[in-house]
Write a protein that holds these residues in place. Sequence first.
Motif, PDB file in Angstrom:
ATOM      1  N   HIS A  14      13.347  -3.456   9.877  1.00 13.32           N
ATOM      2  CA  HIS A  14      14.039  -4.166  10.962  1.00 13.32           C
ATOM      3  C   HIS A  14      13.733  -5.661  10.813  1.00 13.32           C
ATOM      4  N   LEU A  15      14.784  -6.503  10.777  1.00  8.31           N
ATOM      5  CA  LEU A  15      14.641  -7.947  10.582  1.00  8.31           C
ATOM      6  C   LEU A  15      15.251  -8.708  11.747  1.00  8.31           C
ATOM      7  N   ASP A  16      14.684  -9.865  12.052  1.00  4.15           N
ATOM      8  CA  ASP A  16      15.233 -10.785  13.064  1.00  4.15           C
ATOM      9  C   ASP A  16      15.839 -11.981  12.348  1.00  4.15           C
ATOM     10  N   GLN A  17      17.033 -12.379  12.767  1.00  7.96           N
ATOM     11  CA  GLN A  17      17.641 -13.601  12.244  1.00  7.96           C
ATOM     12  C   GLN A  17      18.433 -14.252  13.362  1.00  7.96           C
ATOM     13  N   ASN A  18      17.931 -15.416  13.803  1.00  5.19           N
ATOM     14  CA  ASN A  18      18.567 -16.172  14.886  1.00  5.19           C
ATOM     15  C   ASN A  18      18.764 -15.315  16.142  1.00  5.19           C
ATOM     16  N   GLY A  19      17.784 -14.491  16.474  1.00  4.09           N
ATOM     17  CA  GLY A  19      17.869 -13.662  17.674  1.00  4.09           C
ATOM     18  C   GLY A  19      18.588 -12.340  17.467  1.00  4.09           C
ATOM     19  N   ASP A  20      19.284 -12.173  16.353  1.00  3.43           N
ATOM     20  CA  ASP A  20      19.984 -10.914  16.066  1.00  3.43           C
ATOM     21  C   ASP A  20      19.096 -10.034  15.203  1.00  3.43           C
ATOM     22  N   GLN A  21      19.139  -8.718  15.487  1.00  5.82           N
ATOM     23  CA  GLN A  21      18.362  -7.781  14.678  1.00  5.82           C
ATOM     24  C   GLN A  21      19.264  -7.059  13.698  1.00  5.82           C
ATOM     25  N   THR A  22      18.794  -6.974  12.451  1.00  2.33           N
ATOM     26  CA  THR A  22      19.511  -6.210  11.434  1.00  2.33           C
ATOM     27  C   THR A  22      18.552  -5.173  10.863  1.00  2.33           C
ATOM     28  N   THR A  23      19.115  -4.142  10.282  1.00  4.07           N
ATOM     29  CA  THR A  23      18.319  -3.063   9.707  1.00  4.07           C
ATOM     30  C   THR A  23      18.721  -2.858   8.261  1.00  4.07           C
ATOM     31  N   LYS A  24      17.735  -2.725   7.390  1.00  6.53           N
ATOM     32  CA  LYS A  24      17.967  -2.434   5.975  1.00  6.53           C
ATOM     33  C   LYS A  24      17.249  -1.133   5.653  1.00  6.53           C
ATOM     34  N   ILE A  25      17.936  -0.248   4.972  1.00  2.00           N
ATOM     35  CA  ILE A  25      17.323   1.018   4.576  1.00  2.00           C
ATOM     36  C   ILE A  25      17.147   1.007   3.068  1.00  2.00           C
ATOM     37  N   LEU A  26      15.915   1.268   2.634  1.00  2.00           N
ATOM     38  CA  LEU A  26      15.574   1.259   1.220  1.00  2.00           C
ATOM     39  C   LEU A  26      14.968   2.602   0.854  1.00  2.00           C
ATOM     40  N   GLN A  27      15.241   3.068  -0.351  1.00  2.00           N
ATOM     41  CA  GLN A  27      14.640   4.321  -0.799  1.00  2.00           C
ATOM     42  C   GLN A  27      14.108   4.137  -2.212  1.00  2.00           C
ATOM     43  N   THR A  28      12.914   4.666  -2.455  1.00  2.00           N
ATOM     44  CA  THR A  28      12.296   4.518  -3.768  1.00  2.00           C
ATOM     45  C   THR A  28      11.344   5.681  -4.017  1.00  2.00           C
ATOM     46  N   ASP A  29      10.899   5.791  -5.253  1.00  2.00           N
ATOM     47  CA  ASP A  29       9.897   6.816  -5.568  1.00  2.00           C
ATOM     48  C   ASP A  29       8.514   6.202  -5.397  1.00  2.00           C
ATOM     49  N   PRO A  30       7.476   7.006  -5.204  1.00  2.00           N
ATOM     50  CA  PRO A  30       6.130   6.469  -4.956  1.00  2.00           C
ATOM     51  C   PRO A  30       5.604   5.564  -6.080  1.00  2.00           C
ATOM     52  N   ALA A  31       5.933   5.853  -7.341  1.00  2.00           N
ATOM     53  CA  ALA A  31       5.439   5.033  -8.457  1.00  2.00           C
ATOM     54  C   ALA A  31       5.987   3.602  -8.363  1.00  2.00           C
ATOM     55  N   THR A  32       7.265   3.475  -8.058  1.00  2.00           N
ATOM     56  CA  THR A  32       7.871   2.144  -7.920  1.00  2.00           C
ATOM     57  C   THR A  32       7.293   1.415  -6.711  1.00  2.00           C
ATOM     58  N   LEU A  33       7.086   2.146  -5.621  1.00  5.95           N
ATOM     59  CA  LEU A  33       6.504   1.551  -4.420  1.00  5.95           C
ATOM     60  C   LEU A  33       5.092   1.047  -4.705  1.00  5.95           C
ATOM     61  N   LEU A  34       4.315   1.822  -5.442  1.00  2.00           N
ATOM     62  CA  LEU A  34       2.957   1.423  -5.808  1.00  2.00           C
ATOM     63  C   LEU A  34       2.984   0.155  -6.672  1.00  2.00           C
ATOM     64  N   HIS A  35       3.928   0.114  -7.618  1.00  2.00           N
ATOM     65  CA  HIS A  35       4.072  -1.081  -8.470  1.00  2.00           C
ATOM     66  C   HIS A  35       4.436  -2.301  -7.621  1.00  2.00           C
ATOM     67  N   LEU A  36       5.347  -2.127  -6.658  1.00  3.09           N
ATOM     68  CA  LEU A  36       5.754  -3.221  -5.774  1.00  3.09           C
ATOM     69  C   LEU A  36       4.564  -3.739  -4.962  1.00  3.09           C
ATOM     70  N   ILE A  37       3.741  -2.810  -4.450  1.00  5.41           N
ATOM     71  CA  ILE A  37       2.549  -3.195  -3.677  1.00  5.41           C
ATOM     72  C   ILE A  37       1.600  -4.013  -4.549  1.00  5.41           C
ATOM     73  N   GLN A  38       1.396  -3.563  -5.804  1.00  7.20           N
ATOM     74  CA  GLN A  38       0.505  -4.295  -6.715  1.00  7.20           C
ATOM     75  C   GLN A  38       1.022  -5.706  -6.988  1.00  7.20           C
ATOM     76  N   GLN A  39       2.343  -5.838  -7.168  1.00  7.99           N
ATOM     77  CA  GLN A  39       2.934  -7.150  -7.427  1.00  7.99           C
ATOM     78  C   GLN A  39       2.780  -8.081  -6.224  1.00  7.99           C
ATOM     79  N   LEU A  40       2.975  -7.536  -5.020  1.00  6.08           N
ATOM     80  CA  LEU A  40       2.818  -8.345  -3.806  1.00  6.08           C
ATOM     81  C   LEU A  40       1.361  -8.770  -3.615  1.00  6.08           C
ATOM     82  N   GLU A  41       0.421  -7.856  -3.899  1.00 13.69           N
ATOM     83  CA  GLU A  41      -1.000  -8.204  -3.790  1.00 13.69           C
ATOM     84  C   GLU A  41      -1.366  -9.281  -4.810  1.00 13.69           C
TER      85      GLU A  41
END
Length: 199
Positions: free
Chosen positions: A153-180
């Motif tokens: 759920h995101l806020d932009q100029n007072g409006d809320q939008t929703t983005k739905i994402l789907q991934t496998d756990p390995a990709t999610l783990l890689h994304l977490i490592q990159q963000l860290e």
Amino acid sequence: MLLVLSEEHKEHLGFLTQVDSAVVGEFGRIAVEFLRKGTNPKIYEGAARKLNVSSDVIQHGVEGLTYLLTEGSKLMISEIDFQDSVLVLGFSEELNKLLLQLYLDNRKEIRSILGELAPKLPSYHSLEWRLDVQLASRSLRQQIKPAVTIKLHLDQNGDQTTKILQTDPATLLHLIQQLEQALGEMKTNHCRRIVRNIK
């Protein structure tokens, strides 16, 4: 930190040597107005008639000055760095002082104008997640196929939008490592210096 001026910008700013200091001051006012309201061909034509040159020369001069002032303001360079940046243009000492004064007088206003022009990016509001596991299918009796579904759920100029994402756990783990890793980079001295200059 010095400003890097292309040959084209140097050429555009070269016109300032052909006019007196009052005209350079007026160009500075027009440059700030250009940032606020956008280009105005009538102003260029009026100045071109007074100075007996083409309106393109006036426009290029104002655009060159706008670039000089905005880049200096964006980077919040010091007086000394601004003077050193302008020295490469080969202007007279009087013109260099005038440009420095224009920069010092207008940098706060230019920064606020640039802040208003910056795109407003969406910001984080909340997050929901779900783990789905497919244990079998008609063709394969024993299979484990996990998937993580994220509802952002995101806020932009007072409006809320929703983005739905789907991934496998390995990709999610890689994304977490990159963000860290990116967060770790932000703690380095080099990044701190860059962030300080951006603010």
